[in-house]
Design a protein around this motif. Structure first.
Motif, PDB file in Angstrom:
ATOM      1  N   ALA A  81      15.180  -9.351   7.909  1.00 31.46           N
ATOM      2  CA  ALA A  81      14.962  -8.971   6.514  1.00 31.46           C
ATOM      3  C   ALA A  81      14.491  -7.527   6.407  1.00 31.46           C
ATOM      4  N   CYS A  82      13.548  -7.148   7.246  1.00 31.28           N
ATOM      5  CA  CYS A  82      13.040  -5.777   7.206  1.00 31.28           C
ATOM      6  C   CYS A  82      14.047  -4.775   7.759  1.00 31.28           C
ATOM      7  N   ALA A  83      14.857  -5.187   8.714  1.00 32.22           N
ATOM      8  CA  ALA A  83      15.889  -4.287   9.239  1.00 32.22           C
ATOM      9  C   ALA A  83      16.917  -3.962   8.156  1.00 32.22           C
ATOM     10  N   VAL A  84      17.316  -4.966   7.401  1.00 31.86           N
ATOM     11  CA  VAL A  84      18.263  -4.723   6.301  1.00 31.86           C
ATOM     12  C   VAL A  84      17.629  -3.833   5.251  1.00 31.86           C
ATOM     13  N   TRP A  85      16.400  -4.134   4.877  1.00 26.34           N
ATOM     14  CA  TRP A  85      15.699  -3.332   3.877  1.00 26.34           C
ATOM     15  C   TRP A  85      15.537  -1.899   4.370  1.00 26.34           C
ATOM     16  N   GLY A  86      15.138  -1.732   5.631  1.00 29.15           N
ATOM     17  CA  GLY A  86      14.966  -0.396   6.191  1.00 29.15           C
ATOM     18  C   GLY A  86      16.268   0.370   6.285  1.00 29.15           C
ATOM     19  N   PHE A  87      17.352  -0.332   6.580  1.00 35.14           N
ATOM     20  CA  PHE A  87      18.660   0.335   6.693  1.00 35.14           C
ATOM     21  C   PHE A  87      19.171   0.774   5.326  1.00 35.14           C
ATOM     22  N   VAL A  88      18.927  -0.043   4.310  1.00 34.28           N
ATOM     23  CA  VAL A  88      19.361   0.299   2.953  1.00 34.28           C
ATOM     24  C   VAL A  88      18.571   1.491   2.419  1.00 34.28           C
ATOM     25  N   GLU A  89      17.304   1.567   2.759  1.00 36.43           N
ATOM     26  CA  GLU A  89      16.444   2.675   2.337  1.00 36.43           C
ATOM     27  C   GLU A  89      16.735   3.869   3.236  1.00 36.43           C
ATOM     28  N   ARG A  90      17.551   4.788   2.772  1.00 37.42           N
ATOM     29  CA  ARG A  90      18.014   5.907   3.596  1.00 37.42           C
ATOM     30  C   ARG A  90      17.061   7.100   3.610  1.00 37.42           C
ATOM     31  N   SER A  91      15.883   6.934   3.068  1.00 41.84           N
ATOM     32  CA  SER A  91      14.898   8.009   3.130  1.00 41.84           C
ATOM     33  C   SER A  91      13.997   7.786   4.340  1.00 41.84           C
ATOM     34  N   ARG A  92      12.921   8.538   4.397  1.00 41.95           N
ATOM     35  CA  ARG A  92      11.987   8.375   5.509  1.00 41.95           C
ATOM     36  C   ARG A  92      11.249   7.048   5.447  1.00 41.95           C
ATOM     37  N   TRP A  93      11.326   6.356   4.324  1.00 43.03           N
ATOM     38  CA  TRP A  93      10.600   5.099   4.170  1.00 43.03           C
ATOM     39  C   TRP A  93      11.316   3.926   4.841  1.00 43.03           C
ATOM     40  N   GLY A  94      12.541   4.123   5.279  1.00 45.66           N
ATOM     41  CA  GLY A  94      13.235   3.082   6.035  1.00 45.66           C
ATOM     42  C   GLY A  94      12.498   2.717   7.315  1.00 45.66           C
ATOM     43  N   PRO A  95      12.158   3.700   8.161  1.00 43.28           N
ATOM     44  CA  PRO A  95      11.375   3.368   9.345  1.00 43.28           C
ATOM     45  C   PRO A  95       9.979   2.840   9.018  1.00 43.28           C
ATOM     46  N   ALA A  96       9.437   3.217   7.881  1.00 43.85           N
ATOM     47  CA  ALA A  96       8.118   2.715   7.498  1.00 43.85           C
ATOM     48  C   ALA A  96       8.162   1.210   7.234  1.00 43.85           C
ATOM     49  N   VAL A  97       9.259   0.737   6.671  1.00 45.35           N
ATOM     50  CA  VAL A  97       9.417  -0.701   6.441  1.00 45.35           C
ATOM     51  C   VAL A  97       9.444  -1.439   7.780  1.00 45.35           C
ATOM     52  N   ILE A  98      10.175  -0.899   8.746  1.00 44.15           N
ATOM     53  CA  ILE A  98      10.236  -1.502  10.078  1.00 44.15           C
ATOM     54  C   ILE A  98       8.847  -1.470  10.729  1.00 44.15           C
ATOM     55  N   ALA A  99       8.144  -0.360  10.605  1.00 41.64           N
ATOM     56  CA  ALA A  99       6.807  -0.249  11.187  1.00 41.64           C
ATOM     57  C   ALA A  99       5.872  -1.286  10.582  1.00 41.64           C
ATOM     58  N   PHE A 100       5.954  -1.475   9.277  1.00 44.42           N
ATOM     59  CA  PHE A 100       5.119  -2.467   8.613  1.00 44.42           C
ATOM     60  C   PHE A 100       5.392  -3.863   9.166  1.00 44.42           C
ATOM     61  N   ALA A 101       6.654  -4.200   9.312  1.00 41.75           N
ATOM     62  CA  ALA A 101       7.023  -5.514   9.868  1.00 41.75           C
ATOM     63  C   ALA A 101       6.507  -5.660  11.297  1.00 41.75           C
ATOM     64  N   CYS A 102       6.622  -4.589  12.059  1.00 39.63           N
ATOM     65  CA  CYS A 102       6.189  -4.636  13.460  1.00 39.63           C
ATOM     66  C   CYS A 102       4.671  -4.695  13.604  1.00 39.63           C
ATOM     67  N   LEU A 103       3.946  -4.303  12.595  1.00 36.94           N
ATOM     68  CA  LEU A 103       2.495  -4.448  12.628  1.00 36.94           C
ATOM     69  C   LEU A 103       2.061  -5.850  12.196  1.00 36.94           C
ATOM     70  N   ILE A 104       2.899  -6.534  11.449  1.00 32.32           N
ATOM     71  CA  ILE A 104       2.605  -7.898  11.025  1.00 32.32           C
ATOM     72  C   ILE A 104       2.869  -8.901  12.153  1.00 32.32           C
ATOM     73  N   LEU A 105       3.930  -8.671  12.911  1.00 27.50           N
ATOM     74  CA  LEU A 105       4.349  -9.644  13.926  1.00 27.50           C
ATOM     75  C   LEU A 105       3.285  -9.972  14.977  1.00 27.50           C
ATOM     76  N   PRO A 106       2.567  -8.993  15.554  1.00 22.58           N
ATOM     77  CA  PRO A 106       1.544  -9.366  16.543  1.00 22.58           C
ATOM     78  C   PRO A 106       0.449 -10.265  15.973  1.00 22.58           C
ATOM     79  N   VAL A 107       0.077 -10.027  14.742  1.00 19.60           N
ATOM     80  CA  VAL A 107      -0.948 -10.853  14.102  1.00 19.60           C
ATOM     81  C   VAL A 107      -0.433 -12.275  13.928  1.00 19.60           C
ATOM     82  N   MET A 108       0.811 -12.401  13.509  1.00 16.72           N
ATOM     83  CA  MET A 108       1.380 -13.733  13.336  1.00 16.72           C
ATOM     84  C   MET A 108       1.556 -14.451  14.673  1.00 16.72           C
ATOM     85  N   MET A 109       1.819 -13.709  15.735  1.00 14.31           N
ATOM     86  CA  MET A 109       1.939 -14.326  17.060  1.00 14.31           C
ATOM     87  C   MET A 109       0.578 -14.854  17.525  1.00 14.31           C
ATOM     88  N   VAL A 110      -0.482 -14.132  17.222  1.00 15.54           N
ATOM     89  CA  VAL A 110      -1.825 -14.621  17.551  1.00 15.54           C
ATOM     90  C   VAL A 110      -2.105 -15.918  16.795  1.00 15.54           C
TER      91      VAL A 110
END
Length: 121
Positions: A81-110
């Motif tokens: 979901a975040c990869a699609v959103w990040g890819f559609v957002e062609r500004s610098r905020w595309g990688p920010a969406v991916i970064a946000f998702a990647c910061l959520i995942l470790p917490v959810m794994m815990v």
């Protein structure tokens, strides 16, 4: 759940988050290597879900199975979901969406580990 795979997912997720944040601060849009890295992370999450499903089918049960399965489904759905959103957002905020998702995942794994074996955590 496989502890080594969980740790690998957490480390890979944090590394990808750092890389995407650097891209965001450099005002760069998301590129194909970001998507490839997210795809590899997603495959690791799918592997963890499959292993957890096999263990549950074999008789091992988390303390709260319904909550565990809902967290597991969410963890598997966040990267695409975040990869699609990040890819559609062609500004610098595309990688920010991916970064946000990647910061959520470790917490959810815990949290998944806590649900799987509450006595160990």
């Amino acid at each position: 759940m496989v502890e080594a795979l969980t740790t690998t997912i957490q480390v890979a997720s944090l590394v990808l988050a750092a890389w995407c944040l650097i891209s965001t601060f450099r005002d760069q849009p998301m590129v194909v290597p970001h998507l490839v890295a997210m795809g590899v992370l997603w495959l690791a999450l799918i592997a963890q879900a499959v292993v957890s499903g096999v263990l549950m089918a074999g008789g091992e049960r988390p303390a709260e199975p319904l909550v565990f399965v809902s967290y597991l489904a969410t963890v598997v759905l966040i990267p695409p979901a975040c990869a699609v959103w990040g890819f559609v957002e062609r500004s610098r905020w595309g990688p920010a969406v991916i970064a946000f998702a990647c910061l959520i995942l470790p917490v959810m794994m815990v949290r998944l580990e806590q649900l799987w074996d509450p006595a160990r955590v």
